[in-house]
Enzyme design. Structure first.
Site, short mmCIF file in Angstrom:
data_model
loop_
_atom_site.label_atom_id
_atom_site.label_comp_id
_atom_site.label_asym_id
_atom_site.label_seq_id
_atom_site.Cartn_x
_atom_site.Cartn_y
_atom_site.Cartn_z
CE LYS A 35 -55.38 -28.02 -78.15
NZ LYS A 35 -56.20 -28.11 -79.36
NE ARG A 127 -57.95 -28.00 -86.70
CZ ARG A 127 -57.30 -28.16 -85.55
NH1 ARG A 127 -57.73 -29.05 -84.66
NH2 ARG A 127 -56.22 -27.46 -85.31
#
Length: 353
Positions: A35, A127
């Site tokens: 990414k 998260r």
């Protein structure tokens, strides 16, 4: 053409092979996270030559365009709106929500596919993932996957360091192993993968203290930039200049060091205090915060000093580097956020060297 980013093929291959071989030496799986450069076609051509095992990305659009025989892993939890694309364009995904798991089963059945799931466990970074103490929820998600004929439970995984800054250590890795063992015993299954390693685990990989059952890792920053931000350390056995950002000087003037006139907010509404350091040699570079924030760049010439930026210009001081002239090109090493921003910007040219 500038601004541009240059990817050095030889250095990048050396980096990814070094990390991959470190993992393979302990029979661990290397998932290269792509990414950071938006799965750019030119860089992916380099990685296809490497011996890494999987490709991981948080954007299904990136995985969809890959022409690869390696396993594609969606490392961000699936959005319900993209379930069709997730099944079509990835072999494995990170999941924590039962609703999403049921949608994946429904879509995988439509596409006549088997889709692998690594159950996301939150080991304290806060998260994504089912909180590690919530065993009933972990059991419920596990049971849902095992009851779904078109889904396969491939393991459990966790992410550390990216939000809360929690460091990878023996305690949280053992906690993840314990959850995997609980699932295996309770449901009489064997989990192929425990995915707990990221760049934040490089120190444990280096000194061989990573528990053997943790056999899968998702790595980006280490082999891309030769750095570990969580531990704030340079990985000296890896190149830190496989990517270089280059920008051209478009103006060079001697000007005061403080703005003149009544001072309000700048273009971002920020109120900035500038020291009065007298006249200085100031240069404008042809990039701005729309491309990349200068705080994430490291000048190769240590005498170059950043002053500030607007959306299209970055201002530097050349008090200690007066040899430059208009048209000269400055080069910068990158922090991870710089790489993300630069490859996202359509205004930055991308080259393989």
């Amino acid at each position: 053409m500038y601004p541009c980013v240059e990817c050095n093929k030889e250095k990048l291959l050396q980096n990814i092979e070094t990390v991959t071989q470190m993992l393979h030496a302990d029979k661990k799986i290397m998932c290269a996270v792509v990414k950071g450069f938006c799965a750019d076609d030119g860089v992916m051509d380099i990685l296809e030559e490497s011996s890494c095992d999987w490709f991981g990305d948080s954007r299904i659009e990136d995985l969809a365009k890959l022409k690869t025989k390696k396993t594609r892993f969606l490392i961000r939890l699936s959005q319900p709106c993209e379930i069709k694309e997730v099944v079509a364009s990835s072999e494995v995904s990170f999941e924590s929500e039962i609703k999403t798991i049921l949608l994946l089963q429904e879509e995988a059945e439509k596409q006549n596919k088997k889709h692998g799931i690594i159950l996301a466990i939150d080991m304290g970074d806060l998260r994504e993932g089912i909180f590690y103490k919530n065993i009933p929820e972990i059991d419920a998600a596990t049971e849902t996957i095992l009851r779904s004929p078109n889904l396969k439970l491939l393991g459990v995984g966790t992410n550390l360091g990216c939000f809360g800054g929690v460091m990878t250590d023996k305690e949280n890795m053992q906690g993840l192993i314990d959850i995997a063992s609980h699932i295996e015993e309770k449901f009489s299954v064997k989990l192929p993968y425990i995915s707990g390693m990221t760049t934040a685990a490089m120190e444990m990989i280096e000194d061989k203290t990573m528990p053997l059952p943790v056999n899968h890792g998702r790595f980006g920053e280490a082999w891309l930039l030769g750095y570990d931000s969580v531990d704030n350390r340079r990985l000296f056995y890896l190149h830190d200049d496989a990517f270089l950002f280059k920008a051209q000087i478009i103006e060079l003037k001697e000007k005061p060091s403080r703005p003149i006139g009544r001072i309000g907010g700048n273009a971002y509404g920020e109120h900035v205090e500038y020291k009065n350091e007298g006249l200085m040699q100031r240069a404008l570079l042809a990039f701005g915060t729309q491309d990349v924030k200068y705080e994430y760049l490291i000048p190769l010439d240590k005498n170059v000093e950043f002053i500030g930026a607007s959306s299209d210009h970055t201002i530097i001081s050349l008090r200690n580097a007066e040899q430059y002239k208009v048209g000269d090109v400055l080069a910068f090493k990158l922090k991870y956020h710089a790489l993300l921003h630069i490859y996202t910007s359509k205004y930055v040219k991308k080259f393989i060297v």
